[in-house]
Design an enzyme around this catalytic site. Structure first.
Site, mmCIF file in Angstrom:
data_model
loop_
_atom_site.group_PDB
_atom_site.id
_atom_site.type_symbol
_atom_site.label_atom_id
_atom_site.label_comp_id
_atom_site.label_asym_id
_atom_site.label_seq_id
_atom_site.Cartn_x
_atom_site.Cartn_y
_atom_site.Cartn_z
ATOM 1 N N ASP A 127 86.223 8.298 40.829
ATOM 2 C CA ASP A 127 85.396 8.213 39.627
ATOM 3 C C ASP A 127 86.265 8.265 38.378
ATOM 4 O OD1 ASP A 127 83.265 8.003 41.295
ATOM 5 O OD2 ASP A 127 82.252 9.828 40.652
ATOM 6 N N TYR B 110 83.848 5.482 34.749
ATOM 7 C CA TYR B 110 82.408 5.495 34.515
ATOM 8 C C TYR B 110 81.950 4.280 33.712
ATOM 9 C CZ TYR B 110 82.121 10.062 36.634
ATOM 10 O OH TYR B 110 82.170 11.094 37.537
ATOM 11 N N ASN C 98 82.403 6.735 44.113
ATOM 12 C CA ASN C 98 81.212 5.889 44.077
ATOM 13 C C ASN C 98 81.094 5.094 42.788
ATOM 14 O OD1 ASN C 98 80.697 8.750 43.238
ATOM 15 N ND2 ASN C 98 78.765 7.891 42.511
ATOM 16 N N HIS D 172 86.919 11.505 47.852
ATOM 17 C CA HIS D 172 86.052 11.753 46.702
ATOM 18 C C HIS D 172 84.932 12.763 46.958
ATOM 19 C CE1 HIS D 172 84.182 11.190 42.869
ATOM 20 N NE2 HIS D 172 83.069 10.710 43.407
ATOM 21 N N HIS E 270 74.573 16.522 45.385
ATOM 22 C CA HIS E 270 75.352 15.948 46.503
ATOM 23 C C HIS E 270 75.443 16.882 47.709
ATOM 24 C CE1 HIS E 270 76.315 12.790 43.711
ATOM 25 N NE2 HIS E 270 76.981 13.596 42.920
ATOM 26 N N HIS F 107 83.406 14.438 42.843
ATOM 27 C CA HIS F 107 82.016 14.030 43.047
ATOM 28 C C HIS F 107 81.017 15.033 42.497
ATOM 29 C CE1 HIS F 107 79.220 11.200 44.645
ATOM 30 N NE2 HIS F 107 78.788 11.949 45.656
ATOM 31 N N VAL F 108 81.092 16.281 42.908
ATOM 32 C CA VAL F 108 80.241 17.333 42.342
ATOM 33 C C VAL F 108 80.873 17.785 41.036
ATOM 34 C CG1 VAL F 108 79.295 19.657 42.662
ATOM 35 C CG2 VAL F 108 79.481 18.079 44.612
ATOM 36 N N HIS F 109 80.097 17.786 39.966
ATOM 37 C CA HIS F 109 80.651 18.021 38.639
ATOM 38 C C HIS F 109 80.738 19.514 38.328
ATOM 39 C CE1 HIS F 109 79.117 13.734 37.602
ATOM 40 N NE2 HIS F 109 80.209 13.727 38.346
#
Length: 542
Positions: free
Chosen positions: A227, A230, A284, A366, A376, A403-405
């Site tokens: 990522d 964006y 993703n 990721h 997620h 992935h998880v913010h």
């Protein structure tokens, strides 16, 4: 691995113990040997904003300053212990209804390099390409890139500073001088100075703080765990990006992208990655579907990775060495099943690792397998079920994901069970992206996702109820899981500093700490135990 190699590994371990114990006596930093730790949650600081808008394309760090065919967006990537990829972009990208690709052959790809400033004893030549992002829908803008150059420079000496220029000397259009330092050869006694780990970066003001903080920490190399830009938070016509794409653009005929954001990201990153190699893996947000079902075109074209060098022949997964560390970069958005090409390559790659030369084995991809946030949650459980046993069998030491913010560090774990020989899984998915910080935990009342939530963008759905332990029979825990050692919702990046063949210092640097001396969000020594864990795998592997 034979018994002589095992003896050497254990002997090295005991030799380093005295030195390491002296080091630890000088501070109070915990080690994984002190674990497993009682789970800790640090709540999001309400005085901080959960996110920020993207920087505009006319921002000084994003706008184009190079003219004509002069290089811009210069970046480095490791090819091998004695070679480096140099990449850059020339010419003008185009966006509109009718775009005509540039001729890659119109500008040469050259790198001049040497050990003294202004004296370039060596020359390297490479290849160039362009790519297009096309949409079969009326009203959407198409894009064609500038000319993207990749040159592999060889014959480099380890631990040596090199000065270089890139471009086309016949125009002439060469870049300003840049400098990098090569990493040490594989050895149990030599490691990169610092390794920065960044995930889900984007191009917000928070992203700027992250990169400024990384530059201050002066890393030898960077792992970018997916990522990147964006660009797919925008319509093809640009305008303003959105934290929630489907909310802002419910009528979009396809998940659009505004490709100039990739160019802006390349300029934004150049001050860092033109001197420190960046190793990327797809997330993703790099899928970017376009005409004829084509995906990942930007990711596959813009940044070089050692795919051929590591035998994978795929930019979606590869491996490389950096001193005494063997890195394995895995793809979650291509086939990861045990019958597929990636799994077969991974098994062969792991089998070839010599832990006497590269004691540390680090993996990255990721989406995290272990995650206690609602966002997620169990999304890539299928991938875990396919691959986890193989990574455990070969005793991977640390796994990095994004992935998880938010930030989360696990206790050593295998198959949802605390295990002293399992990897330390670490999530660093909040480099600063536009989608904001995740703050909800799946174990808190009302936050457990339903089985129909968190459907992956690739692969199947394998959501499970836990079969044993405190959460037996449940989809979510009713308290922070025992495998989750520490979690915090914060923007930042991580730094890994390998001390020797058994000790490595891990630090999570929060963005709010950038102006504080010796301040951090989380810090621990990750300790390998080859006398316990490597020995127990000998019969299984052989």
């Amino acid at each position: 691995m034979n018994h002589l190699k095992l003896w050497l590994l254990i002997n090295t371990f005991f030799i380093t113990i005295i030195t390491t114990q002296t080091l630890l006596a000088q501070n109070q930093i915990p080690t994984t040997l002190d674990g497993p730790f009682k789970p800790v949650t640090r709540r999001f600081d309400p005085s901080l904003r959960r996110g920020s808008d993207d920087l505009p394309m006319n921002h000084p760090r994003l706008k184009k300053n190079a003219t004509s065919n002069f290089p811009e967006q210069i970046s480095l990537a490791i090819s091998s212990p004695t070679s480096m990829w140099v990449s850059w972009v020339t010419g003008e990208a185009q966006i509109g209804s009718d775009v005509i690709p540039l001729d890659p052959a119109s500008v040469a790809s050259e790198v001049w390099y040497g050990k003294e400033s202004g004296k370039y004893a060596s020359r390297g030549k490479g290849n160039s390409t362009v790519y297009t992002q096309l949409y079969p829908f009326e009203g959407l803008s198409n894009y064609t890139s500038g000319i993207i150059h990749h040159v592999r420079i060889d014959g480099l000496e380890p631990g040596t500073k090199y000065f270089y220029k890139c471009g086309d000397s016949s125009i002439p259009a060469m870049s300003e001088e840049h400098v990098f330092e090569t990493l040490p050869l594989p050895s149990p006694n030599a490691y990169p100075h610092r390794i920065a780990i960044i995930g889900d970066l984007g191009l917000t003001s928070n992203s700027s703080t992250t990169i400024d903080h990384v530059i201050v920490n002066d890393p030898s190399m960077i792992l970018m765990v997916g990522d990147l830009t964006y660009a797919n938070q925008y319509l093809t016509t640009g305008g303003k990006g959105a934290p929630c794409y489907s909310c802002a653009f419910p009528d979009a005929p396809i998940r659009e992208t505004y490709q100039p954001r990739w160019d802006g990201w390349g300029r934004f990153m150049e001050p860092l990655i033109s001197s420190s190699p960046m190793m990327v893996i797809e997330g993703n947000h790099e899928i970017e579907p376009q005409v004829s079902g084509i995906t990942f075109k930007s990711y596959l074209t813009r940044y070089a990775v050692p795919s051929e060098e590591s035998g994978s022949n795929s930019n979606f997964y590869y491996s490389f060495d950096a001193g005494g560390i063997h890195f394995v970069m895995l793809g979650a958005y291509v086939d990861y099943n045990s019958t597929g090409a990636q799994y077969s390559w991974l098994k062969q790659d792991l089998n070839q690792v010599d832990r006497a030369k590269t004691p540390w084995l680090v993996a990255a991809w990721h989406p995290p397998w272990y995650n206690s946030y609602s966002s997620h949650y169990q999304e890539f459980e299928c991938m875990r079920q396919e691959m986890e046993a193989l990574l455990y069998q070969y005793r991977v030491d640390i796994v990095f994901s994004g992935h998880v913010h938010a930030y989360e560090r696990m206790n050593r774990v295998y198959n949802y069970t605390l295990d002293p020989c399992g990897p330390v899984y670490i999530t660093v998915g909040d480099g600063g992206n536009i989608e904001k910080v995740d703050v909800d935990h799946a174990d808190e009342p009302g936050n457990c996702p339903s089985a129909g939530d968190n459907i992956p963008e690739f692969g199947g759905v394998c959501h499970i109820n836990f079969s044993s332990g405190p959460a037996e029979g449940k989809f979510c825990w009713d308290k922070q899981p025992e495998w989750s050692a520490f979690r915090e919702s914060s923007f930042g990046h991580g730094i890994l500093e390998v001390v020797n063949s058994t000790y490595a210092l891990w630090t999570w640097h929060r963005n709010q700490d950038i102006y504080k001396d010796d301040s951090h969000g989380d810090q621990i020594y990750v300790v390998r135990q080859p006398e316990l864990c490597i020995a127990s795998t000998l019969e299984v592997i052989s």
